[in-house]
Design an enzyme around this catalytic site. Sequence first.
Site, short mmCIF file in Angstrom:
data_model
loop_
_atom_site.label_atom_id
_atom_site.label_comp_id
_atom_site.label_asym_id
_atom_site.label_seq_id
_atom_site.Cartn_x
_atom_site.Cartn_y
_atom_site.Cartn_z
N SER A 137 82.67 69.17 43.14
CA SER A 137 82.94 68.60 44.44
C SER A 137 82.68 67.10 44.38
CB SER A 137 82.04 69.23 45.50
OG SER A 137 80.71 68.84 45.28
N LYS A 138 83.04 66.44 45.45
CA LYS A 138 82.91 64.98 45.46
C LYS A 138 81.47 64.53 45.26
CE LYS A 138 87.00 64.02 48.11
NZ LYS A 138 87.47 64.34 49.45
N ARG A 139 80.57 65.29 45.80
CA ARG A 139 79.19 64.84 45.66
C ARG A 139 78.51 65.43 44.44
NH1 ARG A 139 76.70 65.46 51.39
NH2 ARG A 139 75.80 63.67 50.39
N HIS A 140 79.24 66.22 43.70
CA HIS A 140 78.60 66.86 42.57
C HIS A 140 79.43 66.75 41.30
CE1 HIS A 140 75.59 69.75 41.01
NE2 HIS A 140 76.55 69.96 40.13
N ALA A 142 82.06 65.78 40.14
CA ALA A 142 83.48 65.52 40.12
C ALA A 142 83.79 64.11 40.56
CB ALA A 142 84.20 66.50 41.02
#
Length: 369
Positions: A137-140, A142
């Site tokens: 995800s964007k915060r993780h 990726a």
Amino acid sequence: MRAEQVRRKQPPGYDRRCRELSEEEHAQKEAEGLTPVVRFKIPLVGQTRFSDVVWGEVKFENNTLDDLVLLKSDGYPTYNLANIVDDHKMEISHVIRGEEFISTTPHHVLLYKALGYEPPQFAHLPRLMGTDRSKLSKRHGAVSIEEFHKQGYLPEAMLNFLALLGWSLDDKTELMTRQELIASFSLERVKKTPASFNREKLDWMNGVYIRSLDPEDFLQRSLPFLERDLPPEVVRPLPVDYIRQIMPLVHERAKTLADVPELTRFFFTVQLDYDTELLIAKGMTVESTHHALEVARQQLAELPAFDAESLEEMLRPLAVELELKTGQLFGALRTAITGQTAAPPLFQTMAVLGRETCLERIDRALDRL
RNA sequence: GGCGCAUUCGUCUAGCGGUUAGGACACCUCCCUCUCAAGGAGGAGAUCACCGGUUCGAAUCCGGUAUGCGCUACCA
């Protein structure tokens, strides 16, 4: 209703309460001011099957499918309806999308048939996961492709690496050019298991691609990173001709273009910041180091030509003369001149920096001792 | 809860009834060597999640279990 179902541990979803309303009931609901949605009446029995390039033959029991909304209460179509009609009108032959759509595909197949359309060929690709098996995800972990670009990854390396996520040519081929990829990629060899990102492998692959760049290409691609990351006190615009001499020295040492500023920093900064202890090589003392640097400084000042070859011809015998191992003498010089214990080859580095700078740096090292 | 999918060296993976279970990254050793890289040569590392079954023979086929993931919107 939904919350209630979850609370009662009932399967969430539409309960089909209005599936068989009579004309009267229908009229009554409308009279009450209810604005209806239009749902797709899924067959209650039987099964729906379709073939997927990646998944093979897929079969779903119709009674596990719910009556999805086709038209919202505001009259607009949902994605599910619009998608089918649009794809049909655009004569889409292959629908290639993420695995998360596999569950809604039987609905789509039924819709295609209900509308009298021929379903396209489906191919559901595996998801990408983070290194720790968590969802990307964007915060993780990726990041967008632009982000990789900023981090110094080459487009050709990214393409190669990304192609290998969920797909492989055989049991050994890893490095492939864009042309080779285009020629050999096939949906049939895409696997179902989620693929996950191996950052270390990306770094390695990017290094391979960087090393394959010709010198001028490497220089041009590195320039933006140098402009961006070299300390602000380094005067701009950067001296390209000087950089052109530096680049070959770090070419095979960079895993990403973003490494270049760090690897070359000492070529640009005036003040070197390092721990004095680093000047003293193993087996040496402050005195012996001082002496070695002093003698070296003196000879360097008198060396006729300050090029890598001449430097080597002078410094090797000097080590013998001083009764030092080459590593000891060169180590002291390296720290004095680069401020680092790990750096590009010493003689070439000195040649690029020039006599004046080298002497100044040795003087400064002598002051420290 | 329901439906679906997955599970092979530390990591990413090849494999689709008979292989010494192959490769890559990372790791370790050695060589090269002024350091770091790069390169070369080796090495270690997988009872193929578990339990049964089918078969002369299973990582491969079939059940079940466990774990993980996806979907389960009047969003796309």
